[in-house]
Design a protein around this motif. Sequence first.
Motif, PDB file in Angstrom:
ATOM      1  N   UNK A 115       0.861  -1.185   0.000  1.00 41.31           N
ATOM      2  CA  UNK A 115       0.000   0.000   0.000  1.00 41.31           C
ATOM      3  C   UNK A 115       0.894   1.231   0.000  1.00 41.31           C
ATOM      4  N   UNK A 116       0.603   2.138  -0.913  1.00 46.12           N
ATOM      5  CA  UNK A 116       1.457   3.305  -1.123  1.00 46.12           C
ATOM      6  C   UNK A 116       0.712   4.557  -0.680  1.00 46.12           C
ATOM      7  N   UNK A 117       1.043   5.140   0.465  1.00 47.45           N
ATOM      8  CA  UNK A 117       0.292   6.283   0.989  1.00 47.45           C
ATOM      9  C   UNK A 117       0.653   7.589   0.292  1.00 47.45           C
ATOM     10  N   UNK A 118      -0.317   8.505   0.317  1.00 42.59           N
ATOM     11  CA  UNK A 118      -0.081   9.877  -0.171  1.00 42.59           C
ATOM     12  C   UNK A 118       0.583   9.881  -1.558  1.00 42.59           C
ATOM     13  N   UNK A 119       0.037   9.074  -2.434  1.00 43.69           N
ATOM     14  CA  UNK A 119       0.562   8.914  -3.788  1.00 43.69           C
ATOM     15  C   UNK A 119       0.303  10.189  -4.580  1.00 43.69           C
ATOM     16  N   UNK A 120       1.368  10.870  -4.988  1.00 46.21           N
ATOM     17  CA  UNK A 120       1.205  12.116  -5.731  1.00 46.21           C
ATOM     18  C   UNK A 120       2.438  12.369  -6.600  1.00 46.21           C
ATOM     19  N   UNK A 121       2.522  13.568  -7.188  1.00 45.44           N
ATOM     20  CA  UNK A 121       3.620  13.871  -8.113  1.00 45.44           C
ATOM     21  C   UNK A 121       4.992  13.815  -7.447  1.00 45.44           C
ATOM     22  N   UNK A 122       5.033  14.013  -6.134  1.00 40.77           N
ATOM     23  CA  UNK A 122       6.325  14.053  -5.444  1.00 40.77           C
ATOM     24  C   UNK A 122       6.967  12.677  -5.302  1.00 40.77           C
ATOM     25  N   UNK A 163      -4.609  16.868 -11.281  1.00 41.01           N
ATOM     26  CA  UNK A 163      -3.940  15.913 -10.395  1.00 41.01           C
ATOM     27  C   UNK A 163      -4.456  14.496 -10.630  1.00 41.01           C
ATOM     28  N   UNK A 164      -5.761  14.314 -10.658  1.00 40.13           N
ATOM     29  CA  UNK A 164      -6.331  12.980 -10.795  1.00 40.13           C
ATOM     30  C   UNK A 164      -5.950  12.334 -12.124  1.00 40.13           C
ATOM     31  N   UNK A 165      -6.027  13.092 -13.196  1.00 40.40           N
ATOM     32  CA  UNK A 165      -5.688  12.511 -14.489  1.00 40.40           C
ATOM     33  C   UNK A 165      -4.192  12.278 -14.622  1.00 40.40           C
ATOM     34  N   UNK A 166      -3.390  13.097 -13.974  1.00 40.82           N
ATOM     35  CA  UNK A 166      -1.953  12.864 -13.964  1.00 40.82           C
ATOM     36  C   UNK A 166      -1.640  11.576 -13.209  1.00 40.82           C
ATOM     37  N   UNK A 167      -2.287  11.369 -12.073  1.00 36.08           N
ATOM     38  CA  UNK A 167      -2.072  10.149 -11.309  1.00 36.08           C
ATOM     39  C   UNK A 167      -2.552   8.923 -12.077  1.00 36.08           C
ATOM     40  N   UNK A 168      -3.645   9.047 -12.777  1.00 40.81           N
ATOM     41  CA  UNK A 168      -4.112   7.905 -13.572  1.00 40.81           C
ATOM     42  C   UNK A 168      -3.120   7.572 -14.682  1.00 40.81           C
ATOM     43  N   UNK A 169      -2.566   8.587 -15.318  1.00 41.96           N
ATOM     44  CA  UNK A 169      -1.575   8.340 -16.361  1.00 41.96           C
ATOM     45  C   UNK A 169      -0.357   7.620 -15.785  1.00 41.96           C
ATOM     46  N   UNK A 170       0.048   8.026 -14.585  1.00 45.37           N
ATOM     47  CA  UNK A 170       1.164   7.365 -13.928  1.00 45.37           C
ATOM     48  C   UNK A 170       0.826   5.904 -13.619  1.00 45.37           C
ATOM     49  N   UNK A 171      -0.345   5.688 -13.044  1.00 42.21           N
ATOM     50  CA  UNK A 171      -0.748   4.334 -12.663  1.00 42.21           C
ATOM     51  C   UNK A 171      -0.915   3.449 -13.891  1.00 42.21           C
TER      52      UNK A 171
END
Length: 328
Positions: A115-122, A163-171
């Motif tokens: 489980x990866x907490x606080x998943x964001x651009x950083x 943010x949400x679409x950036x995270x989806x692209x990463x995932x």
Amino acid sequence: MPERFGIINMKNDKIYYSVGALMYCPANNSKIVDKLVNNEFGDKFSLAFCLEDAIGDNHVRDAELVLIQSLQRLYTLQDDGFYMPKIFVRVRRPEQIVRLYKEFGAAAELVCGFCVPKFDQSNSEEYIKAISDVNDLSGDRIVYMMPILESHEMIDLRTRYDFLYDMKEQIDSIEAYVLNVRVGGNDLCNQFGLRRHGYETIYGVQPVASILTDILTVFSQDYVVSGPVWEYYSGSNCDVGLYDEVLADLLAGFVGKTVIHPNQIGVFNRACAVPKTDYDDAIAILGWDQDASSMVAGSAKGERMNEAKVHRNWAEKIGYMAEYYGVI
């Protein structure tokens, strides 16, 4: 399940729907192995050993060592006939993933994922690399990642969608390794200084509910998204509150939930059991003759209209939910 009618985008394997009630446990809880061996928690749940918020900043390494010992002991006892849940480790930094996986030794095969907490651009790129590296080590067995969306960047409407679409692209870049997408309900409530009572659902916390809706809109067509934590485990109406919130989760599109106490597991599983009317309709839709002249028919009870194309994705999900949670 009958042969599927067509192809859907969302995850189409029971494993994505079977994380279920994910119970958090501090990684330094040395008594957890005995409780598992004694079947004190029942079945149909998953377990996350937490190295993040549940552990003091100056005690992380001590907790890691306890976790390693716990997993290695579980590994030696795994054939003793007790229920072995899916096991996850909630880390606090990307570098922990590969290092701990190696330190687990043979017991690493018990770990379903991280489980990866606080998943964001950083941190997203570092976490993605760590999960990829672990899967290079694990051979044919997939070690999954479950990113947790709880960043303050979702609060500001001016940055939320980007943010949400950036995270989806990463995932999406490691889609095969993503078991569930999870959300941090308490972290989001904290941003507004709000907290629901045991008889209230999070959907009454309107600023947070709007964020949850946006997360589902972005991710749930391609991923199973798990509902926010329920923090009440005792007291008046807490079971009713949890049951009601799980039903609201399911209606919104969430599957699964973070829990913090064994008392919550049975309530969650009862709420997730599939009504027989839904199951019967889903089976009829999944078994529809693809060459039939009509793709519309009344339900078995004559209460609603089933459309083979329109309700296909719903039927697929109901089928997998029924396999794991049963039919009532």
